[in-house]
Design an enzyme around this catalytic site. Structure first.
Site, short mmCIF file in Angstrom:
data_model
loop_
_atom_site.label_atom_id
_atom_site.label_comp_id
_atom_site.label_asym_id
_atom_site.label_seq_id
_atom_site.Cartn_x
_atom_site.Cartn_y
_atom_site.Cartn_z
N SER A 72 67.70 7.08 91.74
CA SER A 72 66.98 8.51 92.47
C SER A 72 66.43 9.32 91.33
O SER A 72 65.55 10.16 91.86
CB SER A 72 68.23 9.09 92.88
OG SER A 72 69.31 9.57 92.03
N TYR A 111 70.09 11.23 95.79
CA TYR A 111 70.12 10.29 97.03
C TYR A 111 71.49 10.81 97.70
O TYR A 111 71.71 10.53 99.01
CB TYR A 111 70.11 8.99 96.66
CG TYR A 111 68.97 8.16 96.42
CD1 TYR A 111 67.49 9.06 96.65
CD2 TYR A 111 69.07 7.03 95.91
CE1 TYR A 111 66.59 8.25 96.36
CE2 TYR A 111 67.72 6.44 95.62
CZ TYR A 111 66.60 6.91 95.94
OH TYR A 111 65.36 6.53 95.78
N GLY A 112 72.70 11.39 97.19
CA GLY A 112 73.71 11.62 97.78
C GLY A 112 73.78 12.41 98.64
O GLY A 112 74.51 12.66 99.63
N CYS A 144 71.43 2.83 90.26
CA CYS A 144 71.96 3.82 90.86
C CYS A 144 73.31 3.25 91.80
O CYS A 144 73.02 2.38 92.63
CB CYS A 144 70.89 4.19 91.83
SG CYS A 144 71.59 5.77 92.99
N ASN A 145 74.46 3.97 91.63
CA ASN A 145 75.61 3.65 92.17
C ASN A 145 75.35 3.74 93.95
O ASN A 145 75.78 2.84 94.64
CB ASN A 145 76.80 4.11 92.10
CG ASN A 145 77.01 3.96 90.43
OD1 ASN A 145 77.86 2.96 90.45
ND2 ASN A 145 76.61 4.73 89.41
N CYS A 199 78.41 7.25 87.94
CA CYS A 199 77.10 7.55 88.06
C CYS A 199 76.28 7.32 86.88
O CYS A 199 76.74 7.61 85.97
CB CYS A 199 77.07 9.29 88.59
SG CYS A 199 75.41 9.83 88.67
N1 DGL Z 1 72.26 8.01 89.33
C1 DGL Z 1 72.79 8.06 90.72
C2 DGL Z 1 73.92 7.25 90.95
O1 DGL Z 1 74.47 6.44 89.98
C3 DGL Z 1 72.98 9.48 91.26
C4 DGL Z 1 73.22 9.72 92.57
C5 DGL Z 1 72.46 10.51 93.52
O2 DGL Z 1 71.16 10.66 93.34
O3 DGL Z 1 73.26 11.13 94.48
O4 DGL Z 1 74.62 7.31 91.91
#
Ligand code: DGL
Length: 265
Positions: free
Chosen positions: A12, A43-44, A74-75, A184
């Site tokens: 993200s 993205y969350g 990204c998770n 994350c």
């Molecule tokens: N780096 C992303 C992850 O590992 C951030 C999540 C996001 O953008 O909400 O989930």
């Protein structure tokens, strides 16, 4: 495809650079192209359909530029979009999940904390992972609203970080965890601050090295890996966000400047 293509990666935003760091260390000869979807970060806060659409667009752009493997660093995008991405291409797509399994296996006292975005903490993927691998361990999950945003804006230490971490980590102190999983990809950049708050005896683990090993074995299976030699692979960033800002923060996070190009998708 042979060894010519590059490793495509995306997140993200800039959190996935923590994974890039591990991939670069494990595969020094590979070219890496990383897309930071900074205009859509985090993205969350987006719904599944939009995360899937963004992930598909980015994956296509990376494939068009010659990616021989794509790492979803990204998770959130992994949990929401991985299956869809895999259905659209024969190129291997490597996803990333919080390192709950090795953390439980290596926890000396069976007291494990997981720090992740609210979206990941509430999601099925983490609940399933914990249920599958918890065994006799006690696993405490803590949502960390705003923490990825701080890293995204280049803050990895100082009063803003400490002010956010202090109350956030209270439940982990109370649970006397001996192992912390960073759920994350932004959080590995906070390792030093987290250690200062939790104490050096708490072992902190993330998914980067495992993903780098996976990428290495996938490339070897494909016969598409580059042998380490005198040539160091290139590293390029693409972003949907502001090129100068992304370049500045990326340099702060990685300790070196990288070329950044704006690519609107
Ligand atoms: N780096 C992303 C992850 O590992 C951030 C999540 C996001 O953008 O909400 O989930």
């Amino acid at each position: 495809m042979g060894a010519d293509g590059m490793i495509g990666m995306f997140d993200s935003g800039l959190g996935g650079l923590s994974v890039l760091r591990d991939v670069r260390a494990a595969l020094p000869a590979e070219d890496i192209l990383y897309y930071a979807d900074s205009a859509y970060c985090p993205y969350g806060e987006r719904d599944d359909a939009e995360i899937i659409a963004r992930s598909a667009l980015i994956t296509r752009a990376l494939l068009e530029r010659g990616a021989k493997v794509v790492i979803v660093a990204c998770n959130t995008a992994t949990s929401v979009a991985l299956m869809t991405l895999r259905a659209t291409t024969d190129v291997p797509i490597i996803g990333l999940v919080p390192a709950v399994k090795p953390a439980v296996a290596n926890s000396p006292g069976g007291r494990v904390g997981v720090l992740a975005t609210p979206r990941t903490v509430e999601g099925r993927m983490l609940a399933d992972l914990i249920a599958a691998h918890r065994g006799d361990a006690r696993v405490v999950t803590v949502p960390a609203p705003g923490l990825a945003d701080l890293v995204e804006s280049g803050h990895v230490s100082g009063p803003l970080v400490d002010g956010l971490l202090h109350p956030l980590l209270a439940p982990l102190h109370a649970a006397q965890i001996d192992t912390l999983v960073l759920g994350c990809t932004h959080y590995p950049f906070l390792r030093r601050a987290l250690t200062a708050h939790l104490g050096p005896e708490v072992h902190i683990t993330d998914s980067g090295e495992a993903i780098a090993r996976r990428a290495s074995s996938v490339l070897a299976e494909m016969g598409a890996g580059r042998q380490p030699g005198t040539d160091i692979g290139s590293t390029h960033l693409l972003t949907s966000g502001d090129q100068d800002h992304v370049g500045t923060v990326a340099a702060r996070l990685l300790g070196r400047s990288l070329p950044v190009e704006r690519l609107t998708l």
